[in-house]
Scaffold this active site. Structure first.
Site, PDB file in Angstrom:
ATOM      1  N   ASP A 194      56.779  88.530   5.670  1.00  0.00           N
ATOM      2  CA  ASP A 194      57.252  87.141   5.666  1.00  0.00           C
ATOM      3  C   ASP A 194      56.230  86.108   6.130  1.00  0.00           C
ATOM      4  O   ASP A 194      56.586  84.979   6.404  1.00  0.00           O
ATOM      5  CB  ASP A 194      58.556  87.018   6.469  1.00  0.00           C
ATOM      6  N   GLU A 195      54.973  86.518   6.212  1.00  0.00           N
ATOM      7  CA  GLU A 195      53.950  85.547   6.604  1.00  0.00           C
ATOM      8  C   GLU A 195      52.868  85.469   5.541  1.00  0.00           C
ATOM      9  O   GLU A 195      52.479  86.483   4.971  1.00  0.00           O
ATOM     10  CB  GLU A 195      53.273  85.971   7.902  1.00  0.00           C
TER      11      GLU A 195
ATOM     12  N   TYR B  33      64.823  88.808   7.341  1.00  0.00           N
ATOM     13  CA  TYR B  33      65.801  89.770   6.821  1.00  0.00           C
ATOM     14  C   TYR B  33      67.210  89.134   6.796  1.00  0.00           C
ATOM     15  O   TYR B  33      67.989  89.359   5.868  1.00  0.00           O
ATOM     16  CB  TYR B  33      65.857  91.033   7.689  1.00  0.00           C
TER      17      TYR B  33
ATOM     18  N   ARG C 291      71.088  83.541  17.481  1.00  0.00           N
ATOM     19  CA  ARG C 291      70.124  83.221  18.552  1.00  0.00           C
ATOM     20  C   ARG C 291      70.715  82.195  19.515  1.00  0.00           C
ATOM     21  O   ARG C 291      70.509  82.272  20.728  1.00  0.00           O
ATOM     22  CB  ARG C 291      68.802  82.712  17.953  1.00  0.00           C
TER      23      ARG C 291
ATOM     24  N   ASP D 211      55.650  81.049   7.742  1.00  0.00           N
ATOM     25  CA  ASP D 211      56.440  82.171   8.263  1.00  0.00           C
ATOM     26  C   ASP D 211      57.905  81.881   7.926  1.00  0.00           C
ATOM     27  O   ASP D 211      58.427  80.809   8.246  1.00  0.00           O
ATOM     28  CB  ASP D 211      56.238  82.255   9.787  1.00  0.00           C
TER      29      ASP D 211
HETATM   30  P1  DGT Z   1      61.522  84.062  12.874  1.00  0.00           P
HETATM   31  O1  DGT Z   1      60.226  84.128  12.130  1.00  0.00           O
HETATM   32  O2  DGT Z   1      61.343  84.026  14.355  1.00  0.00           O
HETATM   33  O3  DGT Z   1      62.447  82.985  12.425  1.00  0.00           O
HETATM   34  O4  DGT Z   1      62.304  85.432  12.629  1.00  0.00           O
HETATM   35  P2  DGT Z   1      61.946  86.622  11.667  1.00  0.00           P
HETATM   36  O5  DGT Z   1      63.161  87.469  11.576  1.00  0.00           O
HETATM   37  O6  DGT Z   1      61.416  86.132  10.380  1.00  0.00           O
HETATM   38  O7  DGT Z   1      60.853  87.395  12.515  1.00  0.00           O
HETATM   39  P3  DGT Z   1      59.389  87.781  12.138  1.00  0.00           P
HETATM   40  O8  DGT Z   1      58.769  86.715  11.325  1.00  0.00           O
HETATM   41  O9  DGT Z   1      58.720  88.165  13.400  1.00  0.00           O
HETATM   42  O10 DGT Z   1      59.537  89.098  11.278  1.00  0.00           O
HETATM   43  C1  DGT Z   1      59.917  89.120   9.904  1.00  0.00           C
HETATM   44  C2  DGT Z   1      60.887  90.265   9.635  1.00  0.00           C
HETATM   45  O11 DGT Z   1      60.282  91.498   9.985  1.00  0.00           O
HETATM   46  C3  DGT Z   1      62.142  90.202  10.446  1.00  0.00           C
HETATM   47  O12 DGT Z   1      63.144  89.483   9.737  1.00  0.00           O
HETATM   48  C4  DGT Z   1      62.497  91.619  10.687  1.00  0.00           C
HETATM   49  C5  DGT Z   1      61.216  92.353  10.614  1.00  0.00           C
HETATM   50  N1  DGT Z   1      60.683  92.697  11.942  1.00  0.00           N
HETATM   51  C6  DGT Z   1      60.076  91.881  12.819  1.00  0.00           C
HETATM   52  N2  DGT Z   1      59.686  92.539  13.906  1.00  0.00           N
HETATM   53  C7  DGT Z   1      60.042  93.833  13.710  1.00  0.00           C
HETATM   54  C8  DGT Z   1      59.920  95.031  14.491  1.00  0.00           C
HETATM   55  O13 DGT Z   1      59.386  95.040  15.606  1.00  0.00           O
HETATM   56  N3  DGT Z   1      60.442  96.169  13.945  1.00  0.00           N
HETATM   57  C9  DGT Z   1      61.022  96.190  12.707  1.00  0.00           C
HETATM   58  N4  DGT Z   1      61.493  97.330  12.222  1.00  0.00           N
HETATM   59  N5  DGT Z   1      61.155  95.087  11.954  1.00  0.00           N
HETATM   60  C10 DGT Z   1      60.684  93.932  12.454  1.00  0.00           C
HETATM   61 MG    MG Z   2      59.633  85.031  10.248  1.00  0.00          MG
END
Ligand code: DGT
Ligand code: MG
Length: 528
Positions: free
Chosen positions: A123-124, A36, A68, A31
């Site tokens: 991203d997974e 983004y 964060r 992951d």
């Molecule tokens: P992490 O994995 O906790 O370090 O953070 P992220 O940002 O990679 O979060 P993740 O893996 O849950 O989601 C990947 C990307 O998908 C994130 O950068 C933004 C997008 N994303 C996640 N959840 C949502 C959502 O509920 N709505 C929308 N529009 N985009 C989302």
């Molecule tokens: Mg992620």
């Protein structure tokens, strides 16, 4: 990426082959950290080290780890995020193109390690490296990264060593993502997908964790509530709550008939197995798109000049996508929505075979070669348009669409050349004293024959083999992600690209031509 709660769409299918209950597989889940936000920081390095949020409408969909640390959380409203962190920089994340492109690059890197990569959102990725592990006994036997182990017990089946090798591979993958793409990620390593995904989130960001099989139950129990198990959505959860099931332990000990009454037998069994950390689902190789195209809708247009303008813009957009994809299409389709005088609309498409040159002079199709190709394609599109629209009578068009298809690996309808079969059979018989020979050892077939073939011929022979599968076979892919009728052990021993091609062709089941199986396929099946 967290998906929508869909009760009947299980990410983890526990109904697959029960033999997977053992710990024989090694699954890595990767992951990307604050996906983004990382992409934005790569595109604009001046954002690095500052709190950054990515906004879509009035929501901060993600933020970097600096933000964060200052209290910003994913999916906060912009208002709350700015209250928490007034210095938060906001980047607009509504155009997903750049994220999609990075996601594709990540997938490509991971695929260079294992054929078995399943993409989940942007991203997974799940990667099954079982076959790598068994083949690389020289890899260190110590676990790389963190280990989740809360008991002294060690499983005797050898899974600890296999997982250690898996953790080494995961580290290599993550190093490459960082070195080649500048992307950091987290990995979870376990003997099934569910556990790999869960364990990967225990140390963030930019870390990896391996779960020992003896600790899988305690990991699951640490989730406390069933809704925290991936695959259990809000509707299932409501039904569980109605049954008074609000802990993992209660789900584990629930009477199956009660669960079945509320949820149906399939879901009842699946979620109860998940509550014990059992997940027999395999890593499904993510398909590349079978066609690449774009459509554009507009207020009615009535002249060929306007159509040409629209098509030129569309073609530019689609060619850019085809170039990024890297495969060579052999079919071009034009879709037109006609507006009839009675004001109802009809969509019509026409398709034709094309010669597509990959060397166009520049990566953006702008070089002289690219221009020449565009002119040719525009002529083809004009011809297709004239097949749909009679330009001698008045007409109105409200949509145009262009799509390319017929990419090499999905072109199962292509005729198989006799010369290739001959070449193959010649090679096959020369490599064995008699034809057919019984396999020396159960579970092997003479893969050297295939290996000796030039890649393009090998591709066609494999195509031929798959085309000759009885269609009933092709329509029933097995749970093992292995073509029906072939021993999974044999399959796992095949070189990666051959397995990939066999699997890709299996998926082309609907276009499969029914023919009598040839000698090789019979031999191959006998061998298994
Ligand atoms: P992490 O994995 O906790 O370090 O953070 P992220 O940002 O990679 O979060 P993740 O893996 O849950 O989601 C990947 C990307 O998908 C994130 O950068 C933004 C997008 N994303 C996640 N959840 C949502 C959502 O509920 N709505 C929308 N529009 N985009 C989302
Ligand atoms: Mg992620």
């Amino acid at each position: 990426m967290e998906g929508e709660d869909e009760d009947h769409e299980f990410l983890f299918n526990t109904s697959a082959d029960q033999s997977f209950n053992k710990h024989e597989r090694v699954i890595i889940h990767i992951d990307i950290d604050c996906f983004y936000a990382q992409v934005e920081m790569i595109l604009n390095p001046s954002l690095r080290g500052k709190p950054l949020g990515i906004k879509q409408k009035n929501i901060v969909v993600t933020c970097n780890y600096e933000a964060r640390a200052l209290g910003v959380e994913k999916l906060m409203t912009i208002k709350s995020a700015l209250e928490k962190c007034p210095s938060l920089i906001l980047a607009n994340g509504e155009d997903l193109k750049k994220y999609r492109e990075m996601s594709e690059k990540i997938y490509q890197v991971l695929q260079s390690y294992s054929l078995f990569v399943e993409k989940l959102g942007f991203d997974e990725n799940f990667i099954d490296v079982t076959h790598k592990v068994v083949k690389c006994p020289e890899v260190p036997q110590v676990i790389t990264g963190h280990t989740f182990q809360d008991s002294d017990g060690i499983c005797a089946c050898g899974c600890t060593e296999r997982l250690a090798q898996g953790s080494f591979i995961a580290q290599k993958m993550r190093d490459r993502l960082r070195d080649e793409l500048g992307i950091t990620s987290c990995a979870g390593i376990a003997f099934n997908k569910l556990l790999a995904k869960l364990i990967g989130t225990t140390h963030k960001p930019n870390q990896q964790t391996t779960l020992l099989s003896t600790s899988s139950l305690s990991l699951i129990k640490s989730l406390k509530h069933p809704r925290n198990i991936p695959g259990i959505g809000s509707a299932i959860n409501r039904k569980l709550e109605a049954l008074g099931i609000d802990t993992i332990e209660k789900l584990q000990s629930a009477e199956i008939f009660k669960l079945t009454e509320a949820l149906g037998a399939k879901i009842a069994n699946q979620i109860q197995q998940l509550s014990f950390g059992i997940d027999n689902s395999h890593v499904k190789i993510t398909d590349r798109p079978k066609s690449i195209g774009a459509e554009d809708g507009f207020t009615p247009i009535r002249s060929e000049v306007e159509v040409q303008k629209k098509l030129t813009c569309l073609l530019d957009r689609v060619l850019e996508l085809v170039e990024k994809d890297g495969r060579k299409p052999s079919q071009l389709k034009l879709t037109v929505r006609k507006l009839h005088p009675s004001s109802h609309s009809v969509r019509e498409s026409r398709q034709t075979t094309i010669e597509y040159a990959t060397e166009t002079g520049s990566s953006t199709h702008q070089g002289p070669g690219g221009e020449k190709q565009k002119v040719k394609l525009m002529t083809t599109l004009k011809n297709l348009f004239e097949k749909i629209i009679d330009c001698d009578v008045s007409w109105q068009v409200t949509l145009l669409g262009i799509s390319f298809s017929g990419f090499p690996s999905s072109n199962s309808a292509s005729p198989v050349k006799n010369s290739i079969n001959k070449y193959f059979h010649l090679k096959a018989s020369s490599s064995r004293s008699e034809e057919p020979q019984p396999p020396a050892k159960r579970g092997r077939f003479d893969e050297s024959v295939l290996q000796e073939l030039p890649p393009d011929i090998r591709q066609e022979v494999l195509q031929d083999m798959q085309n000759q599968l009885p269609s009933s076979d092709a329509q029933k892919p097995t749970d093992f992600n292995c073509p029906k009728g072939i021993d999974p052990l044999v399959f796992y021993e095949l070189p990666m690209e051959i397995r990939e091609e066999l699997l890709a062709e299996e998926r082309m089941k609907k276009q499969t031509i029914k023919r009598k199986p040839n000698n090789l396929l019979q031999y191959f099946r006998k061998a298994s």
